[in-house]
Design a protein around this motif. Structure first.
Motif, short mmCIF file in Angstrom:
data_model
loop_
_atom_site.label_atom_id
_atom_site.label_comp_id
_atom_site.label_asym_id
_atom_site.label_seq_id
_atom_site.Cartn_x
_atom_site.Cartn_y
_atom_site.Cartn_z
N GLU A 154 -31.16 -43.09 24.49
CA GLU A 154 -32.00 -43.84 23.56
C GLU A 154 -31.35 -43.93 22.19
N LEU A 155 -30.71 -42.85 21.77
CA LEU A 155 -30.05 -42.84 20.47
C LEU A 155 -28.94 -43.88 20.40
N GLU A 156 -28.19 -44.04 21.48
CA GLU A 156 -27.12 -45.05 21.50
C GLU A 156 -27.71 -46.45 21.33
N LEU A 157 -28.83 -46.72 22.00
CA LEU A 157 -29.47 -48.03 21.85
C LEU A 157 -29.95 -48.26 20.42
N LEU A 158 -30.53 -47.23 19.83
CA LEU A 158 -31.04 -47.36 18.47
C LEU A 158 -29.90 -47.54 17.46
N LEU A 159 -28.77 -46.87 17.70
CA LEU A 159 -27.64 -47.05 16.80
C LEU A 159 -27.11 -48.48 16.85
N THR A 160 -27.19 -49.10 18.02
CA THR A 160 -26.80 -50.51 18.11
C THR A 160 -27.69 -51.37 17.23
N ALA A 196 -21.62 -43.76 9.36
CA ALA A 196 -20.75 -42.62 9.67
C ALA A 196 -21.58 -41.38 10.00
N HIS A 197 -22.62 -41.11 9.20
CA HIS A 197 -23.44 -39.93 9.45
C HIS A 197 -24.26 -40.08 10.74
N LEU A 198 -24.76 -41.28 11.00
CA LEU A 198 -25.49 -41.47 12.24
C LEU A 198 -24.59 -41.30 13.45
N ASP A 199 -23.37 -41.83 13.36
CA ASP A 199 -22.42 -41.63 14.45
C ASP A 199 -22.12 -40.15 14.64
N ASP A 200 -22.02 -39.42 13.51
CA ASP A 200 -21.78 -37.98 13.60
C ASP A 200 -22.97 -37.30 14.27
N CYS A 201 -24.19 -37.71 13.90
CA CYS A 201 -25.39 -37.18 14.55
C CYS A 201 -25.32 -37.40 16.05
N ALA A 202 -24.96 -38.63 16.43
CA ALA A 202 -24.92 -38.97 17.85
C ALA A 202 -23.89 -38.12 18.58
N SER A 244 -26.47 -30.57 9.43
CA SER A 244 -25.60 -30.98 8.32
C SER A 244 -25.48 -32.49 8.26
N ALA A 245 -25.34 -33.11 9.44
CA ALA A 245 -25.24 -34.58 9.47
C ALA A 245 -26.54 -35.22 9.01
N LEU A 246 -27.67 -34.66 9.43
CA LEU A 246 -28.97 -35.21 9.03
C LEU A 246 -29.20 -35.03 7.53
N LEU A 247 -28.81 -33.86 7.00
CA LEU A 247 -28.97 -33.64 5.57
C LEU A 247 -28.12 -34.62 4.77
N ALA A 248 -26.91 -34.87 5.24
CA ALA A 248 -26.05 -35.82 4.53
C ALA A 248 -26.63 -37.22 4.53
N LEU A 249 -27.34 -37.54 5.59
CA LEU A 249 -27.94 -38.87 5.68
C LEU A 249 -29.24 -38.95 4.88
#
Length: 847
Positions: free
Chosen positions: A373-379, A407-413, A443-448
């Protein structure tokens, strides 16, 4: 741009196959219309109808695609007549065109079918302006549209049914909104305003070719959601049109409408439109513009000045769209992007929470669906951010911020995916790897969510991290955001647990047809000694919850909503006497679901009306997500009124957990699905055909797991099959009747149940209104009908046993009751001992 359009990834060669099929479909349509002796304008109309049918019809199942294609004339032919009739009345024609524009966009709220019908209606009005059609030409145009759609349908559903084995990819559910905030409603007003401006200014530029401006404004608003997306789409359309005009000057003008080379180039343009539509809007518009120039050449009106006018009208339409999104109900890129980012962060949290539960020892937890689901949402996030990332965007600071967000969302994924892989390792446990992975995700979520804030030492796992809603994080209204919790045991009204060891209260959940007077979901307390049911609660929160199933942990109850637009719902059983709905019912993208089952992290439904099986991921907390896949069945049987097409009736996991078996009454077959060893996601594996006209309805496995018993509805028999759980194969061995020989009157078996020791099988018979008892030999191959007893009511739709096998329950739909029987442990013969009034009862589940 050239590389993006023609070297872009094409998984499964889907774009190549679709584009090639489009050339065949459109070519066949033009050929058929031409051979019918119709004029050139009719041939162009037939080709356009075929192109639109192949391009715009995108329903999730082949059956729905066929229905939508069949409905296109119901919209297109009246619009053709209206446009032709108003051809000489400019004011009335313009008003009608804008009404068609508004209705065509508003229809998108009804999903892919509404979108296709709306586009087809608009393009039929547009075509009459392109061809300068008048009422005298309508018979030819009608015939051309019907022939074109028939040719396209023949290619799509007969010669080359690509979607039959490759369902459309899953997509995230649209953002929820109401009123003018709903995307389709807002865009209906925006598009009508934009087309009105384009129409007015376009007529000042040219009284004859003004419709190009309207067409430009219309198409810019297809598949856009924010002001930035619309502006970028307009820019790309202008670029593609300009390049297409340049190519037209080099190719179309010198040809002067020569039929053979023009036809070949039009075929190439059709291929290009379909092949480049997904990766590059500019290239798609290039091919559209070149094709328009070639068609003008065939009509004998092409000259360089006309192509220049085409460019001017494109600028007018794009300007109208830009004004509309700026002044009519504007939605900024920031607002649209923020909503998708919130959902992406929520998916990250769900994934991490599931991984944490898995590593803590909960085998039912699975983060894999949330990773997908996360991959679809990132699209969706990337599409929404595209305007800020465009090279011509003047907002440099926001562009840098958008790049950082991605970049941060990709890192989250990546980190969430890595955590899911750790959780999938059988040797993994709640160790340092879990803490480290959760810290990386946090850390990725905090950065975002809070840029510039350094990660805290000893940070909590993201499953318990609170991201402020104003920081494009997930909202705090979802209990999942507080992290994984062990559900407390159900409590009674006195606050004590519902019974101690040996005294635990038991519950029965009864589904019913609300449209036939039922109460919906009824809860009944089960007497521990006699098995008697005492109804204590009912809720009609779901329409027609005709079949129920428990989650593997027994803490969630699932119900189908057996309606034309089928759905499933989930109820929390934290308080087993008062099931609580976990969100609204979720559409299954199938008609009339009659059965459902859980398989690992997936919920499967058998959709009788559409003849398909839907696979829905189960989210944290037990609620189902939108279907990730829908598998349509194909075929029919010899009973015309029941087997004109597929009718999936039940879907059952096999004892190994590796396979799913779906009985299909319409095709006289059992469809077998394998499950992915990592994600558990189902996929087609094979089909076993049974005797024609038998009509398989439901299926149960022998306790050993090597035999399956299929109860047939159209003939009162049960089919014995050998089941190979290693290879996933089913072999029919023989049939046994479930009513005595010579029984008069129609009999429609409904539900089978097998005893825990494998000695007896019971089957409910509607019409005969009985419960049949059959004995099994030690091999499980030989069944003998021992006799039948009255069901105690009328039309027994479901049959189930208590956990110890001593009590048998029958849900009698038409008499509106549930009866129960005590089973003789030696003979297996049930004896009726009681009943409870449950209107339109259809299913009983015990917990």
């Amino acid at each position: 741009m050239l590389k993006r359009a023609f070297v872009a990834a094409d998984p499964g060669r889907a774009r190549l196959r679709t584009a090639t099929r489009a050339v065949l479909g459109v070519g066949l349509a033009v050929t058929v219309v031409t051979l019918s002796g119709l004029p050139l304008t009719a041939s162009i109309t037939g080709g356009l109808a075929a192109l639109l049918a192949l391009f715009t019809v995108a329903d999730p199942t082949v059956r729905r695609q066929a229905v939508t294609t069949a409905l296109l004339p119901a919209v297109g032919l009246p619009v053709l007549a209206l446009a032709a009739a108003l051809h000489g009345l400019p004011l009335a024609r313009d008003a009608a065109f804008l009404a068609v524009v508004f209705c065509g966009v508003y229809a998108r709220r009804w999903g892919p079918r509404g979108n296709a019908l709306g586009i087809f209606g608009f393009m039929m009005f547009f075509a009459t302006q392109f061809l300068h059609a008048v009422p005298a030409q309508l018979p030819h145009l009608y015939a051309a549209v019907l022939l074109g759609l028939a040719a396209a349908g023949g290619v799509r559903f007969g010669a080359w049914p690509i979607e039959r084995r490759t369902p459309p990819p899953a997509a995230p559910a649209p953002l929820a909104a109401r009123g003018l905030a709903r995307v389709t409603t807002r865009q209906a007003f925006q598009t009508a305003f934009a087309c009105g401006l384009a129409l007015a200014v376009g007529q000042l530029v040219s009284e004859e070719r003004w419709y190009w401006a309207v067409g430009t404004a219309w198409w810019i608003f297809v598949n856009t959601a924010s002001r930035g997306e619309t502006l970028v789409r307009g820019f790309r359309r202008v670029v593609g049109t300009l390049a297409g005009i340049a190519a037209g000057l080099l190719v179309a003008v010198p040809l002067h409408g020569a039929p053979a080379p023009t036809a070949a180039l039009v075929a190439l343009c059709v291929f290009g439109i379909f092949y480049t539509a997904a990766p590059s809007y500019s290239w798609m518009m290039f091919f559209v513009t070149v094709m328009a120039g070639l068609l003008y050449g065939l009509l004998g009106v092409l000259h360089p000045g006309l192509l220049a006018l085409r460019f001017e009208q494109t600028l007018v339409g794009a300007a109208g769209a830009a004004v509309a999104v700026a002044v009519v109900l504007p939605v900024t890129t920031h607002a649209a992007t923020d909503a998708w980012i919130r959902r992406a962060l929520l998916a990250v949290r769900h994934c991490t929470a599931e991984s944490t539960r898995r590593l803590a020892g909960d085998d039912s937890a699975d983060p894999t669906p949330h990773v997908a689901e996360l991959e679809l949402l990132l699209t969706k996030v990337r599409v929404s951010l595209a305007p800020l990332l465009h090279p011509l965007s003047p907002l440099r600071a926001r562009r840098e911020r958008a790049l950082a967000v991605l970049a941060h969302l990709d890192d989250c994924a990546r980190q969430a995916g890595g955590l899911a892989e750790v959780a999938a390792d059988p040797a993994a446990s709640h160790d340092a790897r879990l803490t480290a992975a959760c810290d990386r995700v946090e850390s990725a979520l905090l950065a975002l969510a809070a840029p510039g804030e350094p990660p805290r030492a000893g940070a909590r796992p993201v499953a318990a991290l609170s991201v402020p809603p104003c920081s494009v994080g997930a909202t705090d209204s979802d209990p999942v955001l507080d992290g994984p919790r062990r559900a407390a045991g159900p409590t009674g009204e006195d606050g004590m647990a519902n019974g101690s060891e040996g005294q635990r209260r038991r519950w029965a959940y009864i589904g019913s047809f609300t449209e036939a007077g039922g109460s919906g979901l009824t809860v009944a307390e089960v007497d521990a000694g006699t098995g008697a049911l005492t109804p204590v609660h009912a809720t009609d929160a779901v329409v027609n919850p005709s079949y129920l199933a428990l989650s593997p942990g027994g803490d969630v109850l699932y119900a189908v909503s057996e309606t034309d637009e089928g759905a499933v719902a989930a109820f929390s059983l934290a308080d087993p006497a008062r099931p609580a709905l976990l969100g609204p019912p979720v559409p299954v993208r199938g008609d009339g679901p009659t059965h459902l089952a859980t398989a690992g992290p997936w919920l499967l439904t058998a959709n009788y009306g559409s003849g398909s099986v839907s696979a829905l991921p189960v989210r944290v907390g037990g609620a189902p997500g939108a279907p990730s896949a829908v598998f349509p069945h194909q075929g029919g049987g010899p009973v015309p009124d029941r087997q004109a097409g597929p009718h999936a009736h039940a879907v059952v996991p096999d004892p190994t957990g590796r396979w799913l078996l779906a009985t299909d009454l319409g095709t006289d077959s059992v469809w077998i699905y394998g499950t992915d060893p990592v994600t558990g996601a189902p996929g087609p594996h094979g089909e076993t055909r049974l005797r024609p006209g038998s009509g398989p309805r439901h299926l149960v496995f022998h306790p050993r797991g090597d035999r399956a018993y299929i109860l047939n509805e159209l003939e009162p028999t049960v089919t014995v099959c050998r089941w190979d759980g290693a290879a996933g194969t089913l072999d029919p061995l023989g049939e046994t009747r479930v009513v005595p020989a010579g029984t008069e009157g129609p009999t429609y078996p409904s539900a089978p149940v097998i005893s825990g020791d494998g000695r007896f099988l019971w089957a409910a018979n509607r019409g005969h209104d009985s419960v049949a008892t059959l004995s099994l030999d030690t091999s499980g191959d030989e069944l003998v009908l021992l006799g039948t007893v009255g069901c105690g009511g009328h039309w027994p739709r479901d049959l189930t046993t208590g956990p110890d096998g001593r009590v048998l329950y029958a849900a009698n739909e038409r008499s509106g009751d549930v009866t129960w029987f005590t089973v003789d442990p030696d003979t297996g013969i049930p004896a009726r001992t009681g009943s409870a009034v449950i209107a339109a009862a259809s299913c009983v589940v015990l917990a």
